[in-house]
Each structure stands twice: as structure tokens, then as C-alpha cells.
Design a protein around this motif. Structure first.
Motif, PDB file in Angstrom:
ATOM      1  N   VAL A 102       0.936  -1.023   0.113  1.00 46.17           N
ATOM      2  CA  VAL A 102      -0.544  -0.650  -0.322  1.00 46.17           C
ATOM      3  C   VAL A 102       1.005   1.025   0.121  1.00 46.17           C
ATOM      4  N   ALA A 103       2.228   1.512   0.417  1.00 46.60           N
ATOM      5  CA  ALA A 103       2.291   2.776   1.138  1.00 46.60           C
ATOM      6  C   ALA A 103       3.357   2.936   0.047  1.00 46.60           C
ATOM      7  N   GLY A 104       4.131   1.701  -0.848  1.00 48.81           N
ATOM      8  CA  GLY A 104       4.610   1.744  -1.351  1.00 48.81           C
ATOM      9  C   GLY A 104       4.166   1.176  -3.670  1.00 48.81           C
ATOM     10  N   GLU A 105       2.968   1.460  -3.343  1.00 44.58           N
ATOM     11  CA  GLU A 105       1.779   0.891  -4.343  1.00 44.58           C
ATOM     12  C   GLU A 105       2.745  -0.025  -5.518  1.00 44.58           C
ATOM     13  N   PHE A 106       3.263  -1.378  -4.047  1.00 49.37           N
ATOM     14  CA  PHE A 106       4.739  -1.860  -4.771  1.00 49.37           C
ATOM     15  C   PHE A 106       3.443  -3.050  -5.579  1.00 49.37           C
ATOM     16  N   THR A 107       4.399  -4.178  -6.043  1.00 52.95           N
ATOM     17  CA  THR A 107       3.219  -5.455  -7.173  1.00 52.95           C
ATOM     18  C   THR A 107       4.749  -6.130  -7.278  1.00 52.95           C
ATOM     19  N   TYR A 108       4.269  -7.529  -6.890  1.00 50.72           N
ATOM     20  CA  TYR A 108       4.997  -8.282  -6.995  1.00 50.72           C
ATOM     21  C   TYR A 108       5.054  -9.273  -8.203  1.00 50.72           C
ATOM     22  N   ARG A 109       5.699  -8.891  -9.564  1.00 54.12           N
ATOM     23  CA  ARG A 109       4.935 -10.204 -10.571  1.00 54.12           C
ATOM     24  C   ARG A 109       5.380 -11.731 -11.162  1.00 54.12           C
ATOM     25  N   GLY A 110       4.988 -12.383 -11.689  1.00 51.24           N
ATOM     26  CA  GLY A 110       5.825 -13.563 -11.248  1.00 51.24           C
ATOM     27  C   GLY A 110       5.623 -13.902 -13.067  1.00 51.24           C
ATOM     28  N   THR A 111       6.435 -15.116 -13.333  1.00 56.76           N
ATOM     29  CA  THR A 111       7.000 -15.217 -14.335  1.00 56.76           C
ATOM     30  C   THR A 111       7.442 -16.468 -14.519  1.00 56.76           C
ATOM     31  N   LEU A 112       5.960 -16.775 -16.099  1.00 56.98           N
ATOM     32  CA  LEU A 112       5.995 -18.197 -16.061  1.00 56.98           C
ATOM     33  C   LEU A 112       6.042 -18.453 -17.583  1.00 56.98           C
ATOM     34  N   VAL A 113       7.645 -19.352 -18.250  1.00 58.85           N
ATOM     35  CA  VAL A 113       8.020 -19.555 -18.981  1.00 58.85           C
ATOM     36  C   VAL A 113       8.086 -18.095 -19.911  1.00 58.85           C
ATOM     37  N   GLY A 114       7.441 -18.026 -21.096  1.00 61.36           N
ATOM     38  CA  GLY A 114       7.256 -17.147 -22.590  1.00 61.36           C
ATOM     39  C   GLY A 114       6.274 -17.860 -23.910  1.00 61.36           C
ATOM     40  N   GLN A 115       5.864 -16.637 -24.242  1.00 65.42           N
ATOM     41  CA  GLN A 115       4.833 -17.569 -25.404  1.00 65.42           C
ATOM     42  C   GLN A 115       5.153 -17.614 -26.230  1.00 65.42           C
ATOM     43  N   TYR A 116       5.247 -18.784 -27.465  1.00 60.95           N
ATOM     44  CA  TYR A 116       5.678 -19.207 -28.996  1.00 60.95           C
ATOM     45  C   TYR A 116       6.431 -18.054 -29.378  1.00 60.95           C
TER      46      TYR A 116
END
Ligand SMILES: [Zn+2]
Ligand SMILES: [Zn+2]
Length: 346
Positions: free
Chosen positions: A285-299
Motif C-alpha cells: 500500500v505505502a509504495g504501491e508496490f507489486t510482485y509479478r510472477g513469470t511463467l516461461v514465455g509465449q511461442y
């Protein structure tokens, strides 16, 4: 033919896989493609699979041939295949997709509802030959050595996929922090350097990795064991912090760095894994911070990465191992003794 197969989960990398004689794969479906494997990258995920860390997430029938970062030469095709023919050199996206489910229609091939994954849910490329499908192979440009680019099939697109998301949010002059300059990190750095005008800071505890980072486009490097990373990033960014953090390690200590070094609205991409994220909700909330996951990648992202490779923008550091030395590659990776990427050459 010979294949390196997993019979039971173990934490002993010295004897994780056994090399044994198995039948050569044949095309079964009309769109199947059989590839003679010239290179198959050894991935930290292979160590995790051997340990049984994926057994709760996917259906695995053992014994299974591991190896999901594959490239080689087409040796047989089903009767309806038109994209490639015998003798073509290809890199193999690790996921075989149906093409008809809604995620496939949207191009989100990693979300396919009817997928199989080489070396994770079906036989992979630590073998002389591997069966895949027409939807999963990408022809290589002339002059590109399959053994040299094989790790792009997973390490490469995984790094590329995370970097592509980060680059969307990086303006010139912004700061990107890359944590971990190993198999994925050294590719991610080159993609960042090719695709953004951000200031790039790379973190690694190993001196050789920090030197590699400079070769791969980092503007600065830090040793997190001796440097005060949050203070250094703060000083380098006039107190703003880094807009994007790309974490190729995914350990408790590295995920904890994100909220400490990110700018307001910043993102921490979790690419490597093994540790946990422990953060107070208030940090989001304080930093409007986000973790984002990564699953391989598209063709389609593997096609884009092959284009970057063809332009000379991304170069892999590899070391080669015979099929009989798979367990040695596993042990060396476990001990942090591999610079860049190990490639098995069956
Ligand atoms: Zn991999
Ligand atoms: Zn599908």
C-alpha cells in the motif's frame, strides 16, 4: 537410442538421472515433429524436478526423460506438417499446445488448457531424439548453431518474457535492477540492454558473475554481501529507487530486497524461485508496490528472441556436457559452479 531419465525423486544430484536405452520416438499425430537433439540446456528447474518440487504442481509419470530447453534437426514429421521438413534446424518451445482453447486463441500459449511440457510432463530432450509438435517448433535462421541457442527455449524466453513486461514500464533514465547474473540473468541483462534506455544495475555475490554482467550491458554492479544495496540504489537514483526489479534468484533474501529498493509504483518480477515472499501488506500500500510472477514465455516471444539472437543482440555463455555427464552438470549447478548455461549434447 539413449536418454537420461528420472526414475525417482532424490536430493542426491550425483545420481539423479540414469542414462539408458529407450525406443526412438516416432510421429504419432499428423502434426507431430521428431527432432534429433543437438543441444539441451540444463536448467535449475531440472534440479527442482529431480527433487520432486514440481510433483504437487503438475502430473508427472515416472520414469520420464528430462530436458525442456531443446534445439536440433527435424528427422521425421507427421503427414500434415507444413512448417518444417526433414533437415530443418529448429528450437523447440517446451510447451506443446492445442491451438483451439481460448488462451491459445488469445496467443497466451503458456495458459493452454490442454498442454504438455517436455521434460516436465512428457519426455524431453536429454535424449538423442524427442517428439514435439508443429505448433512448438521455430525454424532457426541460417548460421545459428542449435546447440548454442538451445537454452533460449526456456532460460531465454523466461528472461525475455520478464524483461518485455519490465521494458513496457521503463522510461529512458529510469533504473532497472537485475538480481542474479547466472543462466537467466545474463540473458535478461542483454535483452534489457537491447530493448530499453534504462540505467541497469546488476547484483551478484560472485565476482565472475559481476564481470559477466558488465559484458552483458550492466551500467553498474554491486556485491550484495559487501554493499548496502538499498543505500547504493537510493544514491544512484536521487532517492527515487528503481522502477523495475528483475529477480532471477527468487530466494527469501532477494524477494525481500524489492520493497527496499523499488521506486513508488515499482515492480519486482519473480523469475527464479525456491524461496518465499514475506512482506507486510502495508508495504504494497505505502509504495504501491507489486510482485509479478513469470511463467516461461509465449511461442511468439520465442520468435522475438530468435530475432534478437539473429541481430547479434543476445549471446549465450554455454559449457557443453555429453549425455553421460548429465548428473555432473546437475551437481555443478547445485554447487554454483557453472558460469552461464550448461548444455547437454546427446
Ligand atoms: Zn528451464
Ligand atoms: Zn490450448
Amino acid at each position: 537410442m539413449h536418454a537420461a531419465r528420472l526414475h525417482e525423486y532424490t536430493h542426491e544430484m550425483s545420481g539423479g538421472l540414469s542414462v539408458e536405452a529407450v525406443d526412438r520416438p516416432q510421429p504419432e499425430g499428423s502434426r507431430d515433429v521428431v527432432v534429433e537433439i543437438e543441444g539441451a540446456g540444463w536448467c535449475q528447474t531440472d534440479n527442482h524436478i529431480i527433487e520432486g518440487q514440481w510433483a504437487d504442481y503438475v502430473d508427472q509419470q515416472l520414469p520420464m526423460t528430462l530436458g525442456h530447453e531443446n534445439a536440433g534437426t527435424v528427422v521425421a514429421t507427421g503427414e500434415e506438417v507444413t512448417l518444417v521438413s526433414e533437415g530443418d534446424q529448429v528450437i523447440c518451445h517446451p510447451v506443446q499446445t492445442c491451438g483451439t482453447c481460448r488462451p491459445c486463441r488469445r496467443g497466451e500459449t503458456m495458459y493452454c488448457e490442454n498442454d504438455s511440457f517436455n521434460g516436465l510432463t512428457t519426455d524431453g530432450g536429454f535424449a538423442e531424439e524427442m517428439r514435439t509438435g508443429e505448433r512448438s517448433v521455430i525454424p532457426l535462421p541460417d548460421g545459428v548453431d542449435p546447440a548454442e541457442v538451445a537454452p533460449h527455449a526456456d532460460a531465454g524466453i523466461t528472461a525475455y518474457h520478464a524483461v518485455k513486461k519490465a521494458v513496457d514500464e521503463l522510461a529512458p533514465g529510469d533504473t532497472a535492477v537485475v538480481i542474479g547474473v547466472g543462466g537467466l540473468g545474463h540473458i535478461g541483462l542483454q535483452c534489457l540492454d537491447a530493448m530499453s534506455a534504462a540505467d541497469i544495475v546488476a547484483l551478484d555475490v560472485k565476482e565472475a558473475a559481476r564481470e559477466l554482467a558488465v559484458d552483458c550491458g550492466a551500467d553498474a554492479t554491486l556485491d550484495p554481501e559487501s554493499a548496502d544495496v538499498p543505500a547504493e540504489i537510493e544514491a544512484r537514483t536521487d532517492g527515487h529507487g528503481a522502477e523495475q526489479v528483475l529477480d532471477f534468484v527468487g530466494a527469501d533474501e532477494t524477494t525481500a530486497l524489492g520493497p527496499e529498493i523499488a521506486a513508488l509504483g515499482g515492480e519486482h518480477h519473480v523469475v527464479g524461485y525456491g524461496g518465499h515472499v514475506h512482506e507486510p501488506a502495508q508495504a504494497f500500500v505505502a509504495g504501491e508496490f507489486t510482485y509479478r510472477g513469470t511463467l516461461v514465455g509465449q511461442y511468439s516471444e520465442l520468435q522475438e528472441l530468435v530475432a534478437l539472437v539473429d541481430r547479434g543482440d543476445v549471446d549465450l555463455r554455454t559449457s557443453r556436457y555429453d549425455l553421460g555427464a548429465v548428473n555432473e552438470a546437475a551437481e555443478r549447478l547445485e554447487n554454483g559452479e557453472i558460469e552461464g548455461r550448461a548444455v547437454i549434447t546427446p
